[in-house]
Design a protein around this motif. Structure first.
Motif, PDB file in Angstrom:
ATOM      1  N   ILE A 189       0.078  -4.963   9.051  1.00 17.28           N
ATOM      2  CA  ILE A 189       0.723  -3.920   8.171  1.00 17.28           C
ATOM      3  C   ILE A 189       2.295  -4.074   8.686  1.00 17.28           C
ATOM      4  O   ILE A 189       2.713  -3.896   9.934  1.00 17.28           O
ATOM      5  CB  ILE A 189       0.013  -2.650   8.484  1.00 17.28           C
TER       6      ILE A 189
ATOM      7  N   TRP B 234      -2.180   6.130  11.863  1.00 15.80           N
ATOM      8  CA  TRP B 234      -2.763   5.737  10.697  1.00 15.80           C
ATOM      9  C   TRP B 234      -2.312   4.244  10.060  1.00 15.80           C
ATOM     10  O   TRP B 234      -3.128   3.735   9.539  1.00 15.80           O
ATOM     11  CB  TRP B 234      -2.078   6.894   9.530  1.00 15.80           C
TER      12      TRP B 234
ATOM     13  N   GLU C 135      -9.541   7.958   7.711  1.00 15.17           N
ATOM     14  CA  GLU C 135     -10.530   6.788   7.346  1.00 15.17           C
ATOM     15  C   GLU C 135     -11.037   6.747   6.214  1.00 15.17           C
ATOM     16  O   GLU C 135     -10.991   5.371   5.380  1.00 15.17           O
ATOM     17  CB  GLU C 135     -11.610   6.739   8.364  1.00 15.17           C
TER      18      GLU C 135
ATOM     19  N   ASN D 293      -9.232   0.211   0.822  1.00 17.22           N
ATOM     20  CA  ASN D 293      -9.499  -1.235   0.802  1.00 17.22           C
ATOM     21  C   ASN D 293     -10.458  -1.629  -0.190  1.00 17.22           C
ATOM     22  O   ASN D 293     -10.765  -3.041  -0.285  1.00 17.22           O
ATOM     23  CB  ASN D 293     -10.453  -1.123   2.324  1.00 17.22           C
TER      24      ASN D 293
ATOM     25  N   PHE E 117      -7.996  -2.796   6.675  1.00 16.69           N
ATOM     26  CA  PHE E 117      -7.772  -3.947   5.781  1.00 16.69           C
ATOM     27  C   PHE E 117      -7.592  -5.332   6.408  1.00 16.69           C
ATOM     28  O   PHE E 117      -7.605  -6.425   5.613  1.00 16.69           O
ATOM     29  CB  PHE E 117      -6.351  -3.615   5.164  1.00 16.69           C
TER      30      PHE E 117
ATOM     31  N   GLN F 185      -4.908   1.397   8.997  1.00 13.81           N
ATOM     32  CA  GLN F 185      -4.680   0.302   7.795  1.00 13.81           C
ATOM     33  C   GLN F 185      -4.825  -0.973   8.228  1.00 13.81           C
ATOM     34  O   GLN F 185      -5.445  -1.871   7.608  1.00 13.81           O
ATOM     35  CB  GLN F 185      -3.344   0.651   7.163  1.00 13.81           C
TER      36      GLN F 185
ATOM     37  N   SER G 221       3.528  -1.130   4.078  1.00 13.32           N
ATOM     38  CA  SER G 221       2.730   0.486   3.832  1.00 13.32           C
ATOM     39  C   SER G 221       4.177   1.049   3.856  1.00 13.32           C
ATOM     40  O   SER G 221       4.971   1.055   4.218  1.00 13.32           O
ATOM     41  CB  SER G 221       2.142   0.681   5.012  1.00 13.32           C
TER      42      SER G 221
ATOM     43  N   VAL H 275      -2.828   0.423  -4.330  1.00 12.86           N
ATOM     44  CA  VAL H 275      -2.644  -0.909  -3.629  1.00 12.86           C
ATOM     45  C   VAL H 275      -2.167  -2.025  -4.605  1.00 12.86           C
ATOM     46  O   VAL H 275      -2.912  -2.284  -5.512  1.00 12.86           O
ATOM     47  CB  VAL H 275      -4.068  -1.314  -2.799  1.00 12.86           C
TER      48      VAL H 275
ATOM     49  N   THR I  96      -8.341   5.209   3.628  1.00  9.11           N
ATOM     50  CA  THR I  96      -8.205   4.035   3.805  1.00  9.11           C
ATOM     51  C   THR I  96      -9.240   3.061   3.499  1.00  9.11           C
ATOM     52  O   THR I  96      -8.982   2.115   3.042  1.00  9.11           O
ATOM     53  CB  THR I  96      -7.792   3.806   5.162  1.00  9.11           C
TER      54      THR I  96
ATOM     55  N   CYS J 266       0.892  -1.160  -0.102  1.00  8.63           N
ATOM     56  CA  CYS J 266       0.048   0.002  -0.222  1.00  8.63           C
ATOM     57  C   CYS J 266       0.781   1.251   0.060  1.00  8.63           C
ATOM     58  O   CYS J 266       1.686   1.513   1.038  1.00  8.63           O
ATOM     59  CB  CYS J 266      -0.851  -0.029   1.283  1.00  8.63           C
TER      60      CYS J 266
ATOM     61  N   GLY K 224       1.516   7.287   4.245  1.00  8.74           N
ATOM     62  CA  GLY K 224       0.541   6.739   5.096  1.00  8.74           C
ATOM     63  C   GLY K 224       1.502   5.769   6.195  1.00  8.74           C
ATOM     64  O   GLY K 224       0.821   5.236   6.876  1.00  8.74           O
TER      65      GLY K 224
END
Length: 499
Positions: free
Chosen positions: A422, A410, A375, A382, A418, A414, A400, A266, A378, A258, A404
């Protein structure tokens, strides 16, 4: 110690990295250049700017380098995708380059769909006809500048033109060619069908090589101008997203990245070129030999946050803007944001849709709005994750990078939205790192790109999903998806009132 150079030809600047065999960035130089935007929707650049600024950057790097210049063995490239550079029979540039973010070609996209057919287009190129791609630009020149088109002997993509100017040799490579709508992506060859159906001479398409293949050495002239030895090997390189994937270790099945910059991406590795995503996500050749990648795009990811800051909190920096978001509960106290400031790409490909704040009331504070923006960005990303999962992909870990990855809250968001682990890399140089890794692999430092990634890349932090938050976000995500359906008609009717 030996060294390689990674050149990342971006939209606003060229970034040059010097890396050693340990994967350490020893020097970094950046040189900016302007956009040319003569009309609404037009975006062009003078290719000579790329060459001049790259040569100046290389000369500055060499001037500051304290080691043995002869130890700089190789160079490779990453570059902005889709841009059209047209050359005549003497290989002189015929007009400014038309860039990826130029949107003048809607008519040409509809013509491609009509002549080729949407199903056949996806079968051959794996991608729908979108304004950003190269073929619509070529057809626009054919229609509106026939005298330029008649003189055209070959087209190149931006980083391929830069490499030509440094080596004197004309090539493209699969990862960038995949973004033209002229490549048979699975077959890894220019498509005769696409060219014949649309009246394009296939000889306009440059010879194809793999990203790690050597495409000559720098010319004597470039050696003199930069101070580099003329023995520096030059490797083909890759598209910016392909190189970003390499620089993030996305090199085997299931690996997913991401990236949140101005736009958001993505990207997931694919071992095969015969899967069918029905055009819902982009499907391109990877810079890793015989690999592919699928990619969803949020047009205004980091841009949504910078827009909010510029309009509502210009006086503060980003760190201050993000203070307190961890104290705002999931759902931003009933506030929902959709990041459609400039339209959307995945999954809607809708140029008319625009952003919304839903649920505002007098109790909301700035930190509620900031959390809602994060949000919303993200949630949009998603949508791509969900498309991958609906098509059978197992995604449990995401690397990531970009803006981000600079805020721990943050990153946790994620992980929760997701529903994956991450991970954050110790050194994040994105496409420039990928370009340097292609040069290192091509120079024989490693037996594979994966071996190079194992040596160059390491994880410093990881964030696991919070199950309570995961369940809350699943419900909020459904509401987020409803906003597009509820506002699509409204936004189309508001078009007449826009500037």
């Amino acid at each position: 110690m030996k060294y390689v150079i990674g050149v990342d030809l971006g939209t606003s600047a060229v970034k040059i990295l010097l890396m050693n065999q340990k994967g350490e960035v020893c020097q970094e130089v950046s040189k900016s250049y302007p956009l040319i935007q003569e009309k609404s929707g037009y975006s062009e650049q003078n290719p000579e700017e790329w060459v001049e600024k790259t040569i100046a950057g290389l000369a500055e790097l060499v001037d500051q380098f304290e080691g043995n210049i002869e130890a700089i063995e190789g160079m490779s490239f990453s570059g902005q995708m889709h841009g059209l550079v047209l050359l005549d029979h003497d290989h002189q540039v015929l007009r400014n380059a038309i860039l990826w973010n130029d949107t003048r070609t809607t008519k040409q996209c509809r013509e491609i769909e009509r002549v080729v057919g949407k199903e056949k287009l996806l079968e051959i190129t794996k991608n729908p006809a979108l304004e950003g791609f190269t073929l619509p630009k070529l057809l626009w020149v054919k229609e509106h500048e026939p005298e330029v088109f008649e003189k055209s002997a070959i087209f190149l993509l931006p980083k391929d033109y830069l490499r030509y100017r440094l080596t004197g040799l004309l090539h493209s490579e699969y990862s960038d060619a995949a973004g033209t709508l002229l490549l048979d992506v699975a077959g890894k060859k220019w498509s005769k069908d696409m060219c014949e159906l649309l009246g394009i001479n296939i000889e306009l398409c440059p010879p194809l090589v793999a990203s790690h293949e050597q495409t000559g050495t720098i010319t004597n002239e470039i050696a003199e101008q930069t101070g580099l030895f003329k023995t520096v090997k030059v490797f083909a390189g890759g598209a910016d997203n392909a190189c970003g994937a390499i620089g993030s270790g996305i090199l085997s099945e299931g690996n997913t990245m991401c990236s949140i910059g101005t736009s958001g991406v993505v990207l997931s590795y694919e071992a095969r070129g015969d899967q069918d995503f029905a055009g819902k996500v982009h499907y391109f050749n990877h810079g890793e030999a015989d690999g592919f990648y699928t990619m969803g795009v949020t047009l205004a990811a980091g841009y949504s946050l910078s827009w909010f800051k510029d309009v509502f909190a210009e006086e503060i920096d980003f760190d201050t803007l993000l203070e307190g978001i961890e104290d705002v509960p999931v759902g931003a106290n009933g506030l929902l944001f959709t990041p459609y400031l400039v339209g959307e790409r995945t999954p809607h490909a809708d140029s008319a849709i625009r952003a919304s704040f839903i649920g505002m009331d007098a109790s909301h504070e700035r930190k509620d709005f900031v959390r809602a923006v994060l949000e919303g960005i993200t949630f949009s990303l998603n949508e791509s994750i969900e498309i991958f999962r609906e098509n059978g992909k197992n995604i449990d870990t995401v690397v990531s990078i970009g803006g981000g990855a600079k805020n721990e809250h943050w990153l946790q968001m994620q992980a929760d939205i997701f529903n994956v682990k991450i991970v954050k890399l110790a050194s994040e140089q994105g496409p420039g790192m990928g370009a340097a890794m292609l040069a290192a692999f091509g120079s024989g430092w490693f037996a594979s790109l994966q071996e190079c990634a194992d040596a160059f890349l390491s994880i410093t932090e990881s964030y696991k999903p919070n199950e309570e938050n995961v369940q809350k976000y699943k419900q909020l995500f459904k509401l987020y998806q409803d906003v597009y359906k509820s506002t699509k008609q409204l936004n189309e009717e508001l078009l007449v009132y826009r500037k």
